[in-house]
Design a protein around this motif. Structure first.
Motif, PDB file in Angstrom:
ATOM      1  N   ILE A  28       1.033  -1.117   0.069  1.00  0.00           N
ATOM      2  CA  ILE A  28       0.016  -0.090   0.069  1.00  0.00           C
ATOM      3  C   ILE A  28       0.837   1.244   0.043  1.00  0.00           C
ATOM      4  CG2 ILE A  28      -1.679   1.156   1.214  1.00  0.00           C
ATOM      5  CD1 ILE A  28      -2.906  -1.257   2.245  1.00  0.00           C
ATOM      6  N   ILE A  29       1.886   1.174   0.883  1.00  0.00           N
ATOM      7  CA  ILE A  29       2.651   2.362   0.854  1.00  0.00           C
ATOM      8  C   ILE A  29       3.559   2.603  -0.124  1.00  0.00           C
ATOM      9  CG2 ILE A  29       4.964   3.110   2.296  1.00  0.00           C
ATOM     10  CD1 ILE A  29       4.023   1.929   4.928  1.00  0.00           C
ATOM     11  N   LEU A  33      -0.427  -1.570  -4.357  1.00  0.00           N
ATOM     12  CA  LEU A  33      -1.955  -1.590  -4.053  1.00  0.00           C
ATOM     13  C   LEU A  33      -2.335  -0.291  -3.883  1.00  0.00           C
ATOM     14  CD1 LEU A  33      -2.151  -4.544  -1.477  1.00  0.00           C
ATOM     15  CD2 LEU A  33      -2.645  -4.708  -3.785  1.00  0.00           C
ATOM     16  N   LYS A  34      -3.301   0.209  -4.784  1.00  0.00           N
ATOM     17  CA  LYS A  34      -3.564   1.672  -4.900  1.00  0.00           C
ATOM     18  C   LYS A  34      -4.926   2.227  -4.036  1.00  0.00           C
ATOM     19  CE  LYS A  34      -1.425   2.018  -9.307  1.00  0.00           C
ATOM     20  NZ  LYS A  34      -0.156   2.078  -8.834  1.00  0.00           N
ATOM     21  N   PRO A  35      -4.948   3.291  -3.723  1.00  0.00           N
ATOM     22  CA  PRO A  35      -6.102   3.886  -3.085  1.00  0.00           C
ATOM     23  C   PRO A  35      -7.457   3.636  -3.980  1.00  0.00           C
ATOM     24  CG  PRO A  35      -4.366   5.554  -3.064  1.00  0.00           C
ATOM     25  CD  PRO A  35      -3.931   4.675  -3.851  1.00  0.00           C
ATOM     26  N   GLY A  66      -5.531   2.719   9.724  1.00  0.00           N
ATOM     27  CA  GLY A  66      -5.954   3.602   8.720  1.00  0.00           C
ATOM     28  C   GLY A  66      -5.371   3.256   7.332  1.00  0.00           C
ATOM     29  N   PHE A  67      -4.904   2.162   6.931  1.00  0.00           N
ATOM     30  CA  PHE A  67      -4.494   1.806   5.565  1.00  0.00           C
ATOM     31  C   PHE A  67      -5.834   1.216   4.890  1.00  0.00           C
ATOM     32  CE2 PHE A  67      -0.539   1.784   7.737  1.00  0.00           C
ATOM     33  CZ  PHE A  67       0.157   2.578   6.877  1.00  0.00           C
ATOM     34  N   ARG A 163       3.917   8.368  10.191  1.00  0.00           N
ATOM     35  CA  ARG A 163       4.580   8.292   9.073  1.00  0.00           C
ATOM     36  C   ARG A 163       4.220   7.499   7.782  1.00  0.00           C
ATOM     37  NH1 ARG A 163      11.115   7.820   9.534  1.00  0.00           N
ATOM     38  NH2 ARG A 163      10.422   5.676   9.967  1.00  0.00           N
ATOM     39  N   GLU A 164       4.102   6.220   8.084  1.00  0.00           N
ATOM     40  CA  GLU A 164       3.653   5.192   7.355  1.00  0.00           C
ATOM     41  C   GLU A 164       2.414   5.513   6.537  1.00  0.00           C
ATOM     42  OE1 GLU A 164       4.211   1.795   9.481  1.00  0.00           O
ATOM     43  OE2 GLU A 164       6.363   1.679   9.246  1.00  0.00           O
ATOM     44  N   GLN A 165       1.663   6.057   7.161  1.00  0.00           N
ATOM     45  CA  GLN A 165       0.261   6.374   6.618  1.00  0.00           C
ATOM     46  C   GLN A 165       0.336   7.474   5.488  1.00  0.00           C
ATOM     47  OE1 GLN A 165      -3.046   7.350   9.385  1.00  0.00           O
ATOM     48  NE2 GLN A 165      -1.949   6.024  10.884  1.00  0.00           N
ATOM     49  N   ILE A 166       1.237   8.250   5.418  1.00  0.00           N
ATOM     50  CA  ILE A 166       1.239   9.063   4.496  1.00  0.00           C
ATOM     51  C   ILE A 166       2.540   8.975   3.597  1.00  0.00           C
ATOM     52  CG2 ILE A 166       0.010  11.013   5.107  1.00  0.00           C
ATOM     53  CD1 ILE A 166       2.603  12.338   6.291  1.00  0.00           C
ATOM     54  N   GLN A 167       3.651   7.673   3.866  1.00  0.00           N
ATOM     55  CA  GLN A 167       4.622   7.533   3.393  1.00  0.00           C
ATOM     56  C   GLN A 167       4.860   7.419   1.738  1.00  0.00           C
ATOM     57  OE1 GLN A 167       7.436   7.108   4.763  1.00  0.00           O
ATOM     58  NE2 GLN A 167       8.784   5.889   3.518  1.00  0.00           N
ATOM     59  N   ARG A 168       3.457   7.054   1.195  1.00  0.00           N
ATOM     60  CA  ARG A 168       3.337   6.928  -0.429  1.00  0.00           C
ATOM     61  C   ARG A 168       3.510   8.531  -0.996  1.00  0.00           C
ATOM     62  NH1 ARG A 168      -3.328   5.390  -0.108  1.00  0.00           N
ATOM     63  NH2 ARG A 168      -2.984   5.244   2.201  1.00  0.00           N
TER      64      ARG A 168
END
Length: 235
Positions: A28-29, A33-35, A66-67, A163-168
């Motif tokens: 996901i990050i 696997l896309k939003p 939250g992913f 941080r990982e939640q917006i890593q992408r």
């Protein structure tokens, strides 16, 4: 969904469910696997060479972090992200990074300070060569050392999760014109404050660094580099 995940390689020291969780989170990050993409337990299990049980457990845990979002009568989907989500995460991160930097100013070792100095040299090299991918890697290591130096494991876990939640989207922030050079200067000031054991200054600089990263990302959003709203399936 096209097959994109590799079979799981078992590691003796980690439970299978944890390996599956980390594999899906990383996918996901990094955007594999896309939003808005639906997560099919059977297909994911087949791709990773595991049963549905650890996949189901991983999806539940990803939802808690939250992913992933669960849509009634539809299933699990990769969570989208909005400007409000990003602003909320950065608001919390600024406060927690400030706390971590203040603790680090009191507790950091000489070895850790030396390692941060070495990373500054590498950041400068990446900035000069405009190597964004390498810079993201080094920036992550820089902050990991800072967190570790706080000597507060719970704090490290919370910040890392945020941080990982917006890593992408980190590449969007760092790729913003002038941001790579600004990051280098901000890192230098933080290291100087840590070296001087100046708690208040380290806290202020860390908070400012996160706020500047947020501003760069939001500016990129305003220019249309990232969708302003969640994918409709995640609402």
């Amino acid at each position: 969904m096209t097959k994109r995940l590799s079979p799981i390689k078992l590691e003796n020291y980690k439970p299978l469910r944890e390996i599956v969780f980390e594999t899906l989170r990383e996918a996901i990050i990094n955007g594999t696997l896309k939003p808005g993409e639906r997560l099919m337990e059977v297909q994911l299990a087949e791709e990773m060479g595991v049963s549905r049980t650890p996949v189901r457990e991983a999806i539940r845990k990803l939802e808690l972090e939250g992913f992933v979002v669960m849509v009634p009568r539809k299933g699990a989907y990769v969570a989208g992200i909005s400007i409000k989500d990003i602003a909320d995460v950065f608001e919390i991160r600024a406060a927690l990074e400030s706390l971590a930097a203040g603790l680090a100013a009191e507790r950091i070792t000489e070895e850790e300070l030396e390692e941060l100095e070495r990373l500054l040299v590498q950041v400068a090299e990446c900035t000069e060569s405009n190597d964004l991918e390498k810079l993201i890697e080094i920036d992550t290591r820089f902050h990991d050392i800072l967190y570790k130096a706080s000597r507060n494991e719970r704090l490290v876990q919370i910040i890392s999760n945020l941080r990982e939640q917006i890593q992408r989207f980190r590449s969007t922030s760092l790729a913003f014109p002038g941001r790579m050079k600004e990051t280098l200067e901000e890192h230098k000031k933080i290291v100087e404050a840590l070296s001087e054991r100046n708690v208040a200054l380290a806290q202020a600089l860390a908070a400012e660094h996160i706020e500047n990263a947020e501003n760069s990302m939001l500016e990129a959003l305003r220019e249309g580099n990232i969708s302003r709203e969640r994918n409709s399936i995640t609402e």
